[in-house]
Design a protein around this motif. Structure first.
Motif, short mmCIF file in Angstrom:
data_model
loop_
_atom_site.label_atom_id
_atom_site.label_comp_id
_atom_site.label_asym_id
_atom_site.label_seq_id
_atom_site.Cartn_x
_atom_site.Cartn_y
_atom_site.Cartn_z
N UNK A 2 28.43 37.56 36.10
CA UNK A 2 28.77 36.14 36.10
C UNK A 2 28.70 35.57 37.52
N UNK A 3 28.63 34.24 37.60
CA UNK A 3 28.58 33.58 38.90
C UNK A 3 29.58 32.43 38.93
N UNK A 16 35.97 43.48 35.49
CA UNK A 16 36.27 44.57 34.56
C UNK A 16 37.78 44.63 34.39
N UNK A 17 38.24 44.58 33.15
CA UNK A 17 39.67 44.57 32.87
C UNK A 17 40.18 43.15 32.69
N UNK A 18 41.05 42.96 31.69
CA UNK A 18 41.56 41.63 31.38
C UNK A 18 43.06 41.49 31.54
N UNK A 24 40.87 41.55 43.85
CA UNK A 24 39.51 41.23 44.28
C UNK A 24 39.08 42.28 45.29
N UNK A 25 37.84 42.77 45.12
CA UNK A 25 37.32 43.86 45.94
C UNK A 25 36.14 43.34 46.76
N UNK A 26 36.19 43.61 48.06
CA UNK A 26 35.22 43.05 49.00
C UNK A 26 34.45 44.20 49.65
N UNK A 27 33.15 44.17 49.50
CA UNK A 27 32.31 45.25 50.03
C UNK A 27 32.03 45.05 51.52
N UNK A 42 37.83 53.02 37.35
CA UNK A 42 39.10 53.74 37.34
C UNK A 42 40.30 52.81 37.24
N UNK A 43 40.20 51.63 37.85
CA UNK A 43 41.35 50.72 37.89
C UNK A 43 41.41 49.74 36.72
N UNK A 44 40.28 49.47 36.07
CA UNK A 44 40.25 48.42 35.06
C UNK A 44 41.17 48.65 33.86
N UNK A 45 41.54 49.89 33.49
CA UNK A 45 42.54 50.03 32.42
C UNK A 45 43.93 49.51 32.81
#
Length: 326
Positions: A2-3, A16-18, A24-27, A42-45
């Motif tokens: 999505x954008x 991922x995950x609701x 928020x993850x920043x590369x 791993x974290x989305x559950x």
């Protein structure tokens, strides 16, 4: 992916995950949001996770004019993304440059930062880094033909750089190259990180010699945008962050085999972040991209730190540990 349109530019992200705390993850540089996919899985559950492509990188828009690549502008965009996603505040996590941006954001937007996680962040006077500095020099080549020649071997240099950023290069992995063909731990597994900069369509087949599907062609505008970001980094950004303005609990995850950043600087944060609890957590057998080397240990540390400060009830599900590290 999505954008969201922010300040006239499309920003791509992977959600991922609701349920659970939003994060928020920043590369970092020269990667993109796909670097965070193992951690998201791993974290989305337990969390509602968002991994973004920074402007100028990944699948986000790549302005070459009328945009200043800076941590300040990155922080403003993240704040506006939170508003678009309907969150007043979030956990902010980043690694490499993303770690520096996460710290900048936490100082600039303390009311929008629930927790800050910085993984081997670019910080203090740990600059320049030769590998990224060399990318930044490309920004000074104006002639298109000269630029094309200069980046002819960019994909190879990119792979070499990425493999120096981890302790165990075979930890880079990905999906099947073609349907029904099992993946191998090879440079092919870096294709999600290469794709923004090189036309590579493994599924279509063909050869570079025959010119099939533009195979192997550098994406010049994408490399120019990366070069602009690489050339823009001002050490003053790192030295002038008002760490005393950070009020969110902050964790520094640090790969002890990081050969790009001086691991001793992690201790400076304990003295400079004076108005928030600070945890400094080393990761053994981990390089600069520590979560690529140790995704389960890193995800476990994030869950532990969040529940320490927000309680176990905030998670979307009970966390009983990852079998890989029990």
């Amino acid at each position: 992916m999505p954008t969201v349109t922010v300040r006239g530019y499309e920003i791509h992200y992977r959600k991922d995950g609701d349920e659970g705390p939003p994060i928020v993850m920043i590369h970092g540089v020269p990667t993109n949001s796909s670097q965070w996919e193992p951690i998201q899985d791993l974290l989305s559950p337990y969390f509602e996770t968002y991994a973004i492509d920074l402007i100028g990188m990944g699948k986000s828009d790549k302005p070459l004019d009328d945009w200043e690549y800076s941590w300040e502008n990155d922080s403003h965009i993240i704040a506006e993304l939170m508003d678009e996603w309907g969150h007043d505040s979030m956990i902010v996590a980043g690694d490499d440059w993303g770690g520096g941006i996460a710290l900048d954001f936490a100082a600039r937007y303390p009311d929008k930062t629930d927790i800050c996680v910085a993984v081997d962040p670019v910080a203090y006077d740990n600059w320049p880094v030769a590998e990224i500095e060399s990318i930044g020099r490309l920004a000074f080549i104006d002639d298109d033909e000269e630029f094309r020649k200069a980046v002819a071997d960019f994909p190879m240099k990119l792979v070499q750089t990425l493999r120096t950023m981890v302790h165990e290069p075979s930890n880079f992995r990905g999906g099947a190259i073609k349907e029904g063909v099992s993946t191998a731990r090879t440079t092919h597994d870096l294709r999600k990180l290469r794709e923004p900069y090189e036309t590579v369509d493994y599924a279509a087949g063909g050869s570079q010699l025959n010119g099939d599907a533009g195979y192997g062609s550098p994406k010049l505008d994408a490399i120019r945008a990366l070069a602009l970001r690489g050339a823009s980094l001002d050490p003053d950004w790192m030295l002038d962050i008002p760490y005393e303005d950070i009020t969110a609990p902050t964790m520094l995850l640090w790969g002890l085999q990081d050969i790009m950043m001086d691991s001793a600087i992690r201790f400076r944060f304990r003295y400079d972040i004076t108005n928030a609890p600070v945890r400094i957590q080393p990761l053994q057998e981990a390089g600069h991209l520590a979560l690529v080397d140790q995704p389960h240990l890193g995800a476990d540390a994030i869950i532990d730190f969040v529940t320490e400060h927000q309680g176990t009830d905030v998670l979307a599900d009970r966390y009983m540990g990852f079998p890989e590290i029990l």
